[in-house]
Design an enzyme around this catalytic site. Sequence first.
Site, short mmCIF file in Angstrom:
data_model
loop_
_atom_site.label_atom_id
_atom_site.label_comp_id
_atom_site.label_asym_id
_atom_site.label_seq_id
_atom_site.Cartn_x
_atom_site.Cartn_y
_atom_site.Cartn_z
N SER A 89 0.82 -1.14 0.09
CA SER A 89 -0.05 -0.05 0.15
C SER A 89 0.97 1.30 0.00
O SER A 89 2.21 1.04 0.29
CB SER A 89 -0.86 0.01 1.34
OG SER A 89 -1.58 1.24 1.41
N TYR A 119 -1.68 -0.04 10.85
CA TYR A 119 -1.61 -0.27 9.28
C TYR A 119 -0.39 0.21 8.51
O TYR A 119 0.27 -0.85 7.97
CB TYR A 119 -2.94 0.25 8.56
CG TYR A 119 -3.36 -0.03 7.17
CD1 TYR A 119 -3.46 -1.58 6.81
CD2 TYR A 119 -3.05 0.87 6.07
CE1 TYR A 119 -3.71 -1.79 5.56
CE2 TYR A 119 -3.21 0.38 4.96
CZ TYR A 119 -3.52 -0.88 4.44
OH TYR A 119 -3.74 -1.24 3.13
#
Length: 253
Positions: free
Chosen positions: A139, A152
């Site tokens: 990501s 995250y």
Amino acid sequence: MTLKPYAVVTGASSGIGAATSHALAKEGFHVIAAARRVDRLNALAASASGLDGEIEAFELDVTNQGSVDALAKALVGKPLEVVVNNAGGAFDASAVLDADIESWEKTYDINVVGSVRLIKALAPILRAHGKGHLVVLTSTAGHVVYETGGSYTAAKHGEKALVNTLRLELAGESIRVTEIAPGMVKTEEFAVTRFKGDAAAASKVYEGVANPLTAEDVAEAIRWSVMLPDHFNVDSMTIRPLAQAAQHKVIRK
Ligand code: 8X3
């Protein structure tokens, strides 16, 4: 009869994993679509009828060693060429000082430890086949951090480090290692999961953004990097919607 080349896609029950399974089946792969929710995988497999390749459902939990071992066992002797390590996700949106320790553990377990578990189990099968391609979905959260993204962003930075280490350690073998790092992608589940089912909070993420990336857009980047000639390795590809120039630079109308 020669078998079609095999591809494994994890997190295949929805979003990027489902779209990637479809894209690779279209290219003629026998896709093992792996995830926990088998009912969704069966529907995905049925939707692939008529494509050059096919999709086979496989129940998998990347946080469970026995489950990953069962997948590896089922693939022994198969012409496995591609592994798309896509299972992952965000499970909270809290400041570090408000951290829910269990949520941090879960995030790290799925995104980082689950990736190692899968790659470690399947790499010997790629080796036995003589060539292969490991594609890891990280990501842009693996490249920069942002407030309330700690669990995250930390996990995705870890996953990126894993991919980069792996590429160094596999150098000299015929195994490509690719990181695909998407920015804003609007999928059915990602933001809803992060906000623990709060659909209103989830939809705010994309509010006013013209055309966030779709699961199919990301699948196309994966498909492209997989279909390149064997000598051509995409180390890392960052993809974002045009409306997102950087993590904090999102144009909202
Ligand atoms: C998802 C992208 O911006 O929510 O991987 O971190 S972001």
